[in-house]
Scaffold this motif. Sequence first.
Motif, PDB file in Angstrom:
ATOM      1  N   PHE A   1       0.836  -1.202   0.000  1.00 54.55           N
ATOM      2  CA  PHE A   1       0.000   0.000   0.000  1.00 54.55           C
ATOM      3  C   PHE A   1       0.871   1.253   0.000  1.00 54.55           C
ATOM      4  O   PHE A   1       0.688   2.164  -0.824  1.00 54.55           O
ATOM      5  CB  PHE A   1      -0.907  -0.025   1.227  1.00 54.55           C
ATOM      6  N   TYR A   2       1.847   1.316   0.895  1.00 52.92           N
ATOM      7  CA  TYR A   2       2.699   2.499   1.011  1.00 52.92           C
ATOM      8  C   TYR A   2       3.666   2.635  -0.165  1.00 52.92           C
ATOM      9  O   TYR A   2       4.148   3.733  -0.440  1.00 52.92           O
ATOM     10  CB  TYR A   2       3.484   2.451   2.325  1.00 52.92           C
ATOM     11  N   ALA A   3       3.923   1.535  -0.868  1.00 48.96           N
ATOM     12  CA  ALA A   3       4.847   1.571  -2.006  1.00 48.96           C
ATOM     13  C   ALA A   3       4.145   1.890  -3.319  1.00 48.96           C
ATOM     14  O   ALA A   3       4.796   2.153  -4.326  1.00 48.96           O
ATOM     15  CB  ALA A   3       5.583   0.234  -2.135  1.00 48.96           C
ATOM     16  N   ASN A   4       2.809   1.883  -3.325  1.00 45.81           N
ATOM     17  CA  ASN A   4       2.052   2.101  -4.550  1.00 45.81           C
ATOM     18  C   ASN A   4       2.207   3.533  -5.050  1.00 45.81           C
ATOM     19  O   ASN A   4       1.999   4.493  -4.296  1.00 45.81           O
ATOM     20  CB  ASN A   4       0.574   1.789  -4.309  1.00 45.81           C
ATOM     21  N   ASP A   5       2.589   3.695  -6.315  1.00 41.96           N
ATOM     22  CA  ASP A   5       2.853   5.021  -6.880  1.00 41.96           C
ATOM     23  C   ASP A   5       1.618   5.918  -6.839  1.00 41.96           C
ATOM     24  O   ASP A   5       1.716   7.127  -6.578  1.00 41.96           O
ATOM     25  CB  ASP A   5       3.355   4.892  -8.320  1.00 41.96           C
ATOM     26  N   GLU A   6       0.451   5.340  -7.124  1.00 35.87           N
ATOM     27  CA  GLU A   6      -0.779   6.133  -7.139  1.00 35.87           C
ATOM     28  C   GLU A   6      -1.126   6.634  -5.743  1.00 35.87           C
ATOM     29  O   GLU A   6      -1.497   7.799  -5.554  1.00 35.87           O
ATOM     30  CB  GLU A   6      -1.922   5.287  -7.709  1.00 35.87           C
ATOM     31  N   VAL A   7      -1.002   5.764  -4.756  1.00 35.73           N
ATOM     32  CA  VAL A   7      -1.280   6.144  -3.372  1.00 35.73           C
ATOM     33  C   VAL A   7      -0.302   7.225  -2.912  1.00 35.73           C
ATOM     34  O   VAL A   7      -0.689   8.189  -2.244  1.00 35.73           O
ATOM     35  CB  VAL A   7      -1.193   4.913  -2.447  1.00 35.73           C
TER      36      VAL A   7
ATOM     37  N   GLY B   1      -2.919   9.902  -2.332  1.00 32.26           N
ATOM     38  CA  GLY B   1      -3.428   9.682  -0.989  1.00 32.26           C
ATOM     39  C   GLY B   1      -4.523   8.638  -0.949  1.00 32.26           C
ATOM     40  O   GLY B   1      -4.789   7.933  -1.933  1.00 32.26           O
ATOM     41  N   TRP B   2      -5.195   8.535   0.200  1.00 28.08           N
ATOM     42  CA  TRP B   2      -6.233   7.515   0.412  1.00 28.08           C
ATOM     43  C   TRP B   2      -7.159   8.000   1.516  1.00 28.08           C
ATOM     44  O   TRP B   2      -6.858   8.991   2.191  1.00 28.08           O
ATOM     45  CB  TRP B   2      -5.574   6.195   0.805  1.00 28.08           C
ATOM     46  N   ALA B   3      -8.275   7.339   1.701  1.00 26.09           N
ATOM     47  CA  ALA B   3      -9.217   7.703   2.761  1.00 26.09           C
ATOM     48  C   ALA B   3      -9.151   6.682   3.887  1.00 26.09           C
ATOM     49  O   ALA B   3      -9.054   5.474   3.638  1.00 26.09           O
ATOM     50  CB  ALA B   3     -10.644   7.784   2.209  1.00 26.09           C
ATOM     51  N   TYR B   4      -9.224   7.160   5.103  1.00 31.77           N
ATOM     52  CA  TYR B   4      -9.170   6.292   6.276  1.00 31.77           C
ATOM     53  C   TYR B   4     -10.275   5.228   6.219  1.00 31.77           C
ATOM     54  O   TYR B   4     -11.417   5.524   5.889  1.00 31.77           O
ATOM     55  CB  TYR B   4      -9.333   7.120   7.559  1.00 31.77           C
ATOM     56  N   GLY B   5      -9.893   3.997   6.562  1.00 32.65           N
ATOM     57  CA  GLY B   5     -10.868   2.924   6.718  1.00 32.65           C
ATOM     58  C   GLY B   5     -11.133   2.085   5.495  1.00 32.65           C
ATOM     59  O   GLY B   5     -11.791   1.045   5.588  1.00 32.65           O
ATOM     60  N   ILE B   6     -10.634   2.499   4.313  1.00 35.51           N
ATOM     61  CA  ILE B   6     -10.895   1.777   3.076  1.00 35.51           C
ATOM     62  C   ILE B   6      -9.737   0.826   2.787  1.00 35.51           C
ATOM     63  O   ILE B   6      -8.585   1.209   2.816  1.00 35.51           O
ATOM     64  CB  ILE B   6     -11.070   2.742   1.885  1.00 35.51           C
ATOM     65  N   GLY B   7     -10.080  -0.449   2.492  1.00 35.72           N
ATOM     66  CA  GLY B   7      -9.059  -1.430   2.159  1.00 35.72           C
ATOM     67  C   GLY B   7      -8.415  -1.142   0.818  1.00 35.72           C
ATOM     68  O   GLY B   7      -8.840  -0.255   0.072  1.00 35.72           O
ATOM     69  N   PHE B   8      -7.379  -1.902   0.488  1.00 42.92           N
ATOM     70  CA  PHE B   8      -6.603  -1.619  -0.717  1.00 42.92           C
ATOM     71  C   PHE B   8      -6.159  -2.919  -1.371  1.00 42.92           C
ATOM     72  O   PHE B   8      -5.802  -3.889  -0.703  1.00 42.92           O
ATOM     73  CB  PHE B   8      -5.362  -0.796  -0.360  1.00 42.92           C
ATOM     74  N   LYS B   9      -6.197  -2.908  -2.710  1.00 40.79           N
ATOM     75  CA  LYS B   9      -5.684  -4.028  -3.487  1.00 40.79           C
ATOM     76  C   LYS B   9      -4.801  -3.483  -4.596  1.00 40.79           C
ATOM     77  O   LYS B   9      -5.201  -2.582  -5.324  1.00 40.79           O
ATOM     78  CB  LYS B   9      -6.829  -4.855  -4.098  1.00 40.79           C
ATOM     79  N   GLU B  10      -3.617  -4.046  -4.722  1.00 40.46           N
ATOM     80  CA  GLU B  10      -2.716  -3.651  -5.803  1.00 40.46           C
ATOM     81  C   GLU B  10      -3.297  -4.132  -7.124  1.00 40.46           C
ATOM     82  O   GLU B  10      -3.617  -5.315  -7.276  1.00 40.46           O
ATOM     83  CB  GLU B  10      -1.339  -4.284  -5.595  1.00 40.46           C
ATOM     84  N   LEU B  11      -3.490  -3.219  -8.086  1.00 40.86           N
ATOM     85  CA  LEU B  11      -4.016  -3.616  -9.386  1.00 40.86           C
ATOM     86  C   LEU B  11      -2.948  -4.383 -10.145  1.00 40.86           C
ATOM     87  O   LEU B  11      -1.799  -3.966 -10.219  1.00 40.86           O
ATOM     88  CB  LEU B  11      -4.445  -2.381 -10.179  1.00 40.86           C
ATOM     89  N   GLN B  12      -3.342  -5.508 -10.722  1.00 37.84           N
ATOM     90  CA  GLN B  12      -2.403  -6.366 -11.426  1.00 37.84           C
ATOM     91  C   GLN B  12      -2.381  -6.047 -12.915  1.00 37.84           C
ATOM     92  O   GLN B  12      -3.426  -5.873 -13.542  1.00 37.84           O
ATOM     93  CB  GLN B  12      -2.780  -7.848 -11.227  1.00 37.84           C
ATOM     94  N   ALA B  13      -1.182  -5.965 -13.495  1.00 43.25           N
ATOM     95  CA  ALA B  13      -1.058  -5.744 -14.938  1.00 43.25           C
ATOM     96  C   ALA B  13      -1.483  -7.003 -15.677  1.00 43.25           C
ATOM     97  O   ALA B  13      -1.168  -8.125 -15.265  1.00 43.25           O
ATOM     98  CB  ALA B  13       0.385  -5.399 -15.289  1.00 43.25           C
TER      99      ALA B  13
END
Length: 372
Positions: A306-312, A316-328
């Motif tokens: 999550f912290y390494a994701n270029d888009e994030v 940024g991001w919103a508190y409380g929402i989960g995250f999934k790395e989008l796969q190419a």
Amino acid sequence: MAKIDKKYITIGFDASREPLDELFWCEATSEGDWTNITTCDRLRSRREIVERIGELNSAIVAVDFPLSFPKGFIEYLGEKKIATTHAELSKRIRADLKKNTDDGVRAWIEYIGSYRESNTEPFEGTVARFAHPGAKPEIRKRPEPPAHEKRTLIERFRRIDRILRRPFPDAVASTLGVQYNRLTRRYEFVSANARGRSALIGISLLEQVREAKPDVAIWPFESPKSVTIVEAFPKMFDRQFKNDDELKKFFDHEEDNALYVSREVREQVYAHSKAKETLFTLLGILAAEKRENKMMRPLRDYREAFYANDEVRLEGWAYGIGFKELQAKPVSAAKIEASEVPSEQTSEEAPVDPVSGATVETEVIAEASVTA
């Protein structure tokens, strides 16, 4: 005296001119098994936020304004040698707003307007007209309209904004939302608390906080520290009560769950809808951090990807929402999917929560149905 473990704070922001009417600071302290909410102050100056955060030792502070802009806009700023990272963006906004807020905001409105006009709908310069049915078409040329009258094709929302717009389509405005004023012949924000204006003034304010307290973390651009500032979306935590009597019963019932809300806080909440929204956001964060609401993610549950994701790192991001790395996907598979599914769906997948494995979209809708 009981040891205070941590503070939880929510700030209902007001980006209008000072003195302010709708700026609230709600604070909860954790003391053993008990959580006490004894502060819900109405502030008159944003400077008070800087001073109060500077006094904190251990806290999660949630603000209700965006902490960044869409990736495409930041990349555009990079092309113009203005800012390429979120840190550069924040410092540039702070520098531009520091001397004169109105002039600084005006400069950034011009950046937004320029970005809006950088990608507009292609202009069809000719039009066919028919004098009567069956007649040969008369090809006429029409003058090209100015860029501000053309439909823009830029991406107006961050990824987290697009996710939140699924359950709350009317509640998430674009941070790039400007309109052209024909009288002044320039772009303007639609109101004093337009989302883009709140973002600019809020980001500048947090840079002031960082100057006064360098060890504070602005999440998710940095991993959590003792004092961490996050972006929260109040609609996710909204609760509906028919009247103040129902709300009073709710507060009384929560005392059985070791949550104490003081009389002063209750009176503030009864009197101001913004205070109520700020308090409910605080209650939602408490429920997430204490794992009472497992549909919302506490800060400790976000992983390295999550912290390494270029888009994030940009948006940024919103508190409380989960995250999934989008796969190419392989090129051939992507072409097949693009022909079968609307492009908006292929470019955005619902992230999966790292704890439960459920999609964020499902979780947010479930939360909305509970609190509606």
